[in-house]
Design a protein around this motif. Structure first.
Motif, short mmCIF file in Angstrom:
data_model
loop_
_atom_site.label_atom_id
_atom_site.label_comp_id
_atom_site.label_asym_id
_atom_site.label_seq_id
_atom_site.Cartn_x
_atom_site.Cartn_y
_atom_site.Cartn_z
N ALA A 30 -6.98 0.73 7.07
CA ALA A 30 -7.32 0.79 5.65
C ALA A 30 -6.50 -0.20 4.84
O ALA A 30 -7.01 -0.82 3.90
CB ALA A 30 -7.11 2.22 5.13
N CYS A 66 0.85 -1.20 0.00
CA CYS A 66 0.00 0.00 0.00
C CYS A 66 0.88 1.24 0.00
O CYS A 66 1.84 1.34 0.78
CB CYS A 66 -0.90 0.01 1.23
N GLN A 94 0.74 5.04 0.93
CA GLN A 94 -0.09 6.00 1.66
C GLN A 94 0.42 7.41 1.40
O GLN A 94 1.58 7.72 1.65
CB GLN A 94 -0.06 5.70 3.15
N THR A 133 -6.99 9.34 4.97
CA THR A 133 -6.82 8.44 6.10
C THR A 133 -7.81 8.73 7.21
O THR A 133 -8.37 9.81 7.30
CB THR A 133 -5.39 8.55 6.64
N LEU A 149 -3.47 4.45 -0.93
CA LEU A 149 -4.28 4.84 0.23
C LEU A 149 -4.32 6.36 0.31
O LEU A 149 -3.29 7.03 0.22
CB LEU A 149 -3.67 4.30 1.53
#
Length: 469
Positions: free
Chosen positions: A102, A56, A58, A91, A88
């Motif tokens: 997530a 992922c 972020q 948040t 991602l």
């Protein structure tokens, strides 16, 4: 927009909220600054070395325009391997925290975190932090710092590099700073620090030191300057504008406001513990500690998790007198001017509830709640027997805590929540609405009092054309 739409917008986010929100947006960055050859090499080596398969990425809000290009570029670099890359954004609590919740939705086995980071130790997934590389003319920096030579000479000098300038860290910069400012001792540090180097930051607490922050006047500087005191004031060199300024974070006004909130926390009959992190290590231990200390003072607690807080969300909890925000170091100090009830940090709640902090003035604030736990450097044991019996509120002037309990046990009329006004009218001093006093307390499950419903065939298809229509 109708009134119903206005009220509803306070509790939900539109499709473009993540792109339009400005609260955490900092200096604009280019793709090259956040995704250059160093970043690419670090990502690929880290993924291949550990064999991660579901990664992922972020991003904070201001990096979102570059997120797709970075995702595509990383996929191209990992083309021979069977690796899936996810993006991602938006948040749950703050972009500085790793959103492990997530990431779990896509069964990720690792996270690459871009931009601002509190570096709270993640408890579930391995994390690689990537910081931007912002341009900085070192010669201009040294020329500006020349004005601080007299102040820095024969003193301890601490220079902190913000996330955008950590690529400059090394012996070359340290040597140039030593030759320019001629301090007695020079400490060149990264902020936020790498976990392995965090001990260095903890030990540098001399009040005779001069502190310089190379970065902007942002949330990271606020956190650092509150937790690491300087001799007189901090100096900030803004790399984007090339300007040097001074700032004293612990002003008299700031201290008065925070200590007022601490007194309000002591006066509270019900505390709301807002959990603003689900990944930082030790947050459950802090919740348990706060509940224990509150119980020792006869204060009720309610555990709350509402994601990103706003005044409309917290206004629903009318029975709560004060909120305690349990968040990461960058999301623990909160300005609650717009809120109906004060919001304090874990450290301020500790000072209010733990009698060991009575008449003890801290040299610096504690923004990392792990430092208040038994293994932390600011831990003080809690003993309910040490709570003073003659405790008077500095805000209302009333007795509180153990005194009120003993008076109520003896049946003393002073314990009653009644006061006589000049016109002989009676009024209650407790105007808060408790949960038990509410006319509606939610849906009544009526367990065991109703017959179980029969199973029936439900709808199938799509809303515009169900199968039975």
């Amino acid at each position: 927009m109708t009134s119903s739409e206005t009220s509803a917008s306070a509790f939900s986010s539109s499709d473009t909220t993540a792109l339009e929100r400005q609260a955490e947006v900092e200096q604009p960055v280019t793709l090259e600054q956040i995704w250059n050859e160093n970043h690419r090499r670090s990502c690929v080596d880290w993924i291949r070395k550990s064999g991660y398969k579901r990664v992922c990425l972020q991003f904070p809000d201001d990096y979102l325009p570059h997120s797709n290009a970075i995702s595509v570029g990383l996929n191209e670099l990992l083309s021979p391997e069977d690796v899936k890359v996810f993006i991602l954004a938006d948040t749950t609590y703050g972009s500085c925290c790793v959103d492990e919740i997530a990431a779990a939705h896509v069964d990720a086995d690792s996270v690459i975190h871009f931009g601002n980071a509190c570096r709270s130790r993640a408890s579930r997934l391995p994390v690689l932090y990537l910081y931007p590389e912002l341009p900085l003319d070192v010669n201009v920096l040294l020329d500006k710092l020349l004005s601080l030579r007299a102040e820095s000479k024969d003193r301890q000098l601490c220079v902190y590099l913000d996330i955008g300038y950590q690529y400059l860290y090394g012996e070359q910069l340290k040597k140039q700073l030593l030759e320019t400012l001629e301090p007695k001792e020079l400490l060149l540090e990264l902020f936020p620090p790498i976990e392995a180097d965090s001990k260095t930051t903890k030990e540098t607490t001399s009040l005779e030191r001069i502190c310089i922050f190379i970065g902007a006047d942002n949330q990271r500087f606020a956190n650092l300057s509150l937790t690491a005191p300087a001799a007189v004031q901090w100096h900030i060199y803004d790399g984007s504008s090339g300007s040097l300024s001074s700032k004293n974070p612990l002003t008299a006004q700031f201290i008065r406001r925070r200590y007022f909130h601490i007194e309000k926390c002591k006066d509270a009959q019900t505390l709301g513990l807002i959990v603003a992190t689900l990944s930082a290590e030790g947050y459950l231990d802090v919740v348990t500690r706060l509940q224990t200390m509150a119980k020792g003072r006869g204060i009720k607690t309610q555990l709350i998790s509402v994601g990103r807080i706003n005044p409309a969300k917290l206004a629903n909890f009318l029975e709560i007198d004060c909120f305690v925000l349990i968040g990461c170091p960058f999301n623990n100090m909160y300005d609650s001017k717009e809120y109906y009830k004060p919001i304090v940090s874990v450290f301020e709640a500790e000072m209010a509830l733990n009698p060991a902090w009575h008449m003890r003035y801290p040299e610096a604030y504690v923004t990392d709640f792990k430092q208040l736990l038994p293994e932390g450097r600011s831990f003080l044991p809690f003993d309910a027997a040490d709570i003073p019996e003659n405790d008077v509120s500095l805000v209302s002037g009333k007795l509180r805590g153990a005194v009120n309990d003993s008076l109520q046990t003896a049946g003393d009329p002073a314990s009653l929540a009644l006061a006589t006004q000049a016109k002989m009218a009676l009024m209650t001093t407790d105007t808060g609405l408790s949960f038990e006093d509410r006319t509606w307390q939610g849906l009544d499950p009526a367990l065991g009092q109703t017959e179980p419903a029969k199973l029936q065939q439900g709808l199938s298809g799509i809303p515009i054309n169900y199968s039975h229509q």
